[in-house]
Design an enzyme around this catalytic site. Structure first.
Site, PDB file in Angstrom:
ATOM      1  N   HIS A 301      34.500  51.211  39.151  1.00  0.00           N
ATOM      2  CA  HIS A 301      34.004  52.464  39.720  1.00  0.00           C
ATOM      3  C   HIS A 301      32.591  52.696  39.217  1.00  0.00           C
ATOM      4  O   HIS A 301      32.282  52.366  38.079  1.00  0.00           O
ATOM      5  CB  HIS A 301      34.913  53.635  39.303  1.00  0.00           C
ATOM      6  N   ASP A 358      42.207  54.049  44.576  1.00  0.00           N
ATOM      7  CA  ASP A 358      42.690  53.316  45.742  1.00  0.00           C
ATOM      8  C   ASP A 358      43.625  52.170  45.403  1.00  0.00           C
ATOM      9  O   ASP A 358      44.198  51.558  46.291  1.00  0.00           O
ATOM     10  CB  ASP A 358      41.503  52.797  46.553  1.00  0.00           C
TER      11      ASP A 358
HETATM   12  N1  ACO Z   1      36.119  42.765  40.534  1.00  0.00           N
HETATM   13  C1  ACO Z   1      35.395  41.878  39.797  1.00  0.00           C
HETATM   14  N2  ACO Z   1      34.208  42.172  39.215  1.00  0.00           N
HETATM   15  C2  ACO Z   1      33.748  43.411  39.359  1.00  0.00           C
HETATM   16  C3  ACO Z   1      34.440  44.398  40.112  1.00  0.00           C
HETATM   17  C4  ACO Z   1      35.661  44.021  40.698  1.00  0.00           C
HETATM   18  N3  ACO Z   1      36.365  44.912  41.416  1.00  0.00           N
HETATM   19  N4  ACO Z   1      33.738  45.536  40.109  1.00  0.00           N
HETATM   20  C5  ACO Z   1      32.639  45.311  39.400  1.00  0.00           C
HETATM   21  N5  ACO Z   1      32.631  44.024  38.922  1.00  0.00           N
HETATM   22  C6  ACO Z   1      31.640  43.400  38.048  1.00  0.00           C
HETATM   23  C7  ACO Z   1      30.339  43.119  38.792  1.00  0.00           C
HETATM   24  O1  ACO Z   1      30.344  41.843  39.381  1.00  0.00           O
HETATM   25  C8  ACO Z   1      29.328  43.251  37.680  1.00  0.00           C
HETATM   26  O2  ACO Z   1      29.403  42.093  36.889  1.00  0.00           O
HETATM   27  P1  ACO Z   1      28.080  41.543  36.128  1.00  0.00           P
HETATM   28  O3  ACO Z   1      27.667  42.640  35.187  1.00  0.00           O
HETATM   29  O4  ACO Z   1      28.531  40.289  35.446  1.00  0.00           O
HETATM   30  O5  ACO Z   1      27.066  41.293  37.212  1.00  0.00           O
HETATM   31  C9  ACO Z   1      29.879  44.412  36.825  1.00  0.00           C
HETATM   32  O6  ACO Z   1      31.299  44.375  37.045  1.00  0.00           O
HETATM   33  C10 ACO Z   1      29.333  45.784  37.203  1.00  0.00           C
HETATM   34  O7  ACO Z   1      29.632  46.022  38.580  1.00  0.00           O
HETATM   35  P2  ACO Z   1      28.661  46.669  39.637  1.00  0.00           P
HETATM   36  O8  ACO Z   1      28.960  46.076  40.979  1.00  0.00           O
HETATM   37  O9  ACO Z   1      27.246  46.604  39.151  1.00  0.00           O
HETATM   38  O10 ACO Z   1      29.147  48.179  39.595  1.00  0.00           O
HETATM   39  P3  ACO Z   1      28.817  49.278  40.665  1.00  0.00           P
HETATM   40  O11 ACO Z   1      28.886  50.575  39.942  1.00  0.00           O
HETATM   41  O12 ACO Z   1      27.559  48.975  41.412  1.00  0.00           O
HETATM   42  O13 ACO Z   1      30.007  49.149  41.723  1.00  0.00           O
HETATM   43  C11 ACO Z   1      32.131  49.360  42.770  1.00  0.00           C
HETATM   44  C12 ACO Z   1      31.158  49.923  41.709  1.00  0.00           C
HETATM   45  C13 ACO Z   1      31.415  49.237  44.119  1.00  0.00           C
HETATM   46  C14 ACO Z   1      33.275  50.361  42.923  1.00  0.00           C
HETATM   47  C15 ACO Z   1      32.653  47.979  42.293  1.00  0.00           C
HETATM   48  O14 ACO Z   1      33.328  48.121  41.065  1.00  0.00           O
HETATM   49  C16 ACO Z   1      33.563  47.323  43.329  1.00  0.00           C
HETATM   50  O15 ACO Z   1      33.063  46.650  44.233  1.00  0.00           O
HETATM   51  N6  ACO Z   1      34.937  47.518  43.213  1.00  0.00           N
HETATM   52  C17 ACO Z   1      35.850  46.978  44.207  1.00  0.00           C
HETATM   53  C18 ACO Z   1      35.890  47.870  45.449  1.00  0.00           C
HETATM   54  C19 ACO Z   1      36.597  49.195  45.197  1.00  0.00           C
HETATM   55  O16 ACO Z   1      37.685  49.246  44.655  1.00  0.00           O
HETATM   56  N7  ACO Z   1      35.952  50.288  45.674  1.00  0.00           N
HETATM   57  C20 ACO Z   1      36.523  51.635  45.600  1.00  0.00           C
HETATM   58  C21 ACO Z   1      35.745  52.484  44.673  1.00  0.00           C
HETATM   59  S1  ACO Z   1      36.553  54.041  44.500  1.00  0.00           S
HETATM   60  C22 ACO Z   1      36.192  54.857  45.888  1.00  0.00           C
HETATM   61  O17 ACO Z   1      35.152  54.699  46.500  1.00  0.00           O
HETATM   62  C23 ACO Z   1      37.143  55.783  46.353  1.00  0.00           C
END
Ligand code: ACO
Length: 423
Positions: A301, A358
């Protein structure tokens, strides 16, 4: 603490005011930065940018706190109901019993769609994605309510629009579901509470415990401050676009699987893991592989970095629904296995990736018999009062400006056009 921050640009030092919110959040006010220095700030994905001052929802991602208008989400989920929470978000205070009765009546009075919208919804192919249908039908409501298209909605307009959209979007979702399944329509019953009525219109039955669990789910989704779809609503609304197209924009933003679309994506991911033999560890490895675009859906998140307080509550609602409906879903075991392993895995621990709201909502929707591609439309019903509250706050803020960020241009510098035969 100083009330100003100093910015040293080498040849010039300027002072920028520090702004503090009611929960101690601090911001550096850069509204005069460009005018005074020629500089802008660069903040990919607005990770550090406060786009507005807001009194609707407070969340602290580090501590796992979520409050609507000051009330903890745990208390609202336990004791309130979705319509009351909607009122609270929109008007800022809990309603009196008279206000609540009148509000419920007003929402119920919008349980009928204009004939043209009914026809529009019925025209879509049965296989259409419900989010596209919902976004389109919401924008199309503008064709039937011209009185609300002016740039300055009055207080009375805002009162009506609030109840109207809460009433009509519920009908659009259930109508498209019935039509796409080839089922006869079931009319709304104003005697029922919001979620029982919705379940009746969808399935012709509504168990009280299941309706309560759905109500909790909608409360948990009702607002989440300046997330992607709420920000979209504010951006669209900032141009004084009408409320129907503004909310339609929010629906579109929510559809993406990094946002609300994650609930559909979680189920699809769990299905795929099951089909491939149920190996949660394999999915974890895939999610950790930087060469692979796969992410663990329902994990991570932007703001919650310890736990998502909504996910804790939702797990309980999930158990209630599964027990009540006597569902023994193997996907739940896969989900539990994934969660257990991820929470111990160094990759997820280091990046503070926890299950979000979710991760479990999809399992509840599946148990209710809602088709997977309809999960995000359920999220729309929950988030609608939040979008409307963010829009209302924006439109009542006399200092609000049209949202128009800047950029750092990285394209070609000036060059002369060549005609086709000169290239
Ligand atoms: N699975 C694996 N790796 C992940 C995940 C994941 N679900 N989420 C984040 N990471 C990793 C990224 O690759 C990144 O790794 P790095 O530092 O080695 O490059 C690190 O964790 C930080 O992640 P970011 O993408 O920079 O975090 P951001 O805050 O931009 O994204 C997001 C948040 C979009 C929710 C992301 O965690 C994601 O894509 N999750 C999966 C989709 C999801 O469940 N979305 C629902 C969110 S809740 C809602 O909107 C109701």
């Amino acid at each position: 603490m100083a009330d100003k921050a100093k910015l040293d640009l080498g040849d010039k030092v300027i002072e920028l005011p520090i702004v503090e919110g009611s929960e101690g959040e601090k911001a550096i006010d850069i509204s005069r930065l460009r005018a005074e220095t020629g500089f802008i700030t660069l903040d990919n994905g607005f990770v550090n940018t406060g786009s507005c001052m807001s009194g609707v929802t407070f969340l602290n991602g580090e501590k796992g706190i979520l409050r609507y208008r000051g009330y903890p989400i745990e208390q609202l989920a336990e004791s309130s109901n979705f319509l009351e929470v909607s009122w609270l978000l929109y008007y800022g205070e809990l309603p009196s019993s008279t206000e609540m009765v009148n509000f419920k009546k007003k929402v119920s009075s919008f349980s009928k769609l204009p004939e043209g919208i009914e026809k529009l919804v019925d025209t879509f192919p049965k296989t259409a994605h419900p989010m596209g249908v919902l976004s389109c039908a919401t924008a199309a409501l503008s064709a039937y309510y011209e009185d609300f298209l002016g740039p300055q909605p009055t207080k009375e307009d805002k009162d009506v629009l609030f109840a109207q959209l809460l009433g009509q979007l519920k009908v659009i979702v259930s109508r498209f579901y019935r039509k796409s399944q080839g089922l006869d329509l079931i009319a709304s019953n104003p005697e029922l509470d919001y979620c029982s009525d919705f379940l009746m219109m969808m399935f012709g039955e509504a168990d009280a415990d299941v309706a309560k669990a759905l109500d909790v789910l909608l409360i948990l989704h009702a607002d989440h401050e300046q997330n992607c779809s709420a920000s979209t609503v504010r951006v669209v609304g900032s141009s004084h676009a009408n409320i129907f197209s503004t909310i339609s924009g929010g629906i579109d933003a929510l559809w993406g699987q990094l946002h609300g679309g994650a609930n559909q994506a979680v189920l699809e991911m769990l299905d795929e893991i099951t089909t491939e033999g149920g190996d949660a560890a394999k999915a974890l490895e895939k999610a950790k592989d930087k060469e692979d675009p796969f992410k663990l859906m329902g994990f991570g998140h932007r703001v919650y970095k310890n736990f998502d307080p909504r996910a804790k509550i939702i797990k309980v609602a999930c158990d209630t629904v599964l027990e009540k409906l006597k569902v023994n879903d193997p996907l739940l075991n896969i989900a539990k296995g994934l969660e257990e392993q991820a929470l111990k895995d160094e990759y997820f621990v280091k990046r503070k990736l926890y299950p979000n709201v979710d991760f479990y909502s999809g399992i509840i929707y599946k148990a209710l018999g809602i088709p997977t591609n309809m999960f995000t439309a359920m999220f729309v019903l929950g988030r609608l009062p939040g979008w409307l509250s963010q829009w209302k706050e924006l439109r009542e803020d006399t200092s609000a400006k049209i949202c128009r960020p800047r950029q750092i241009y990285t394209g070609a510098t000036e060059r002369n056009y060549k005609k086709l035969d000169e290239r």
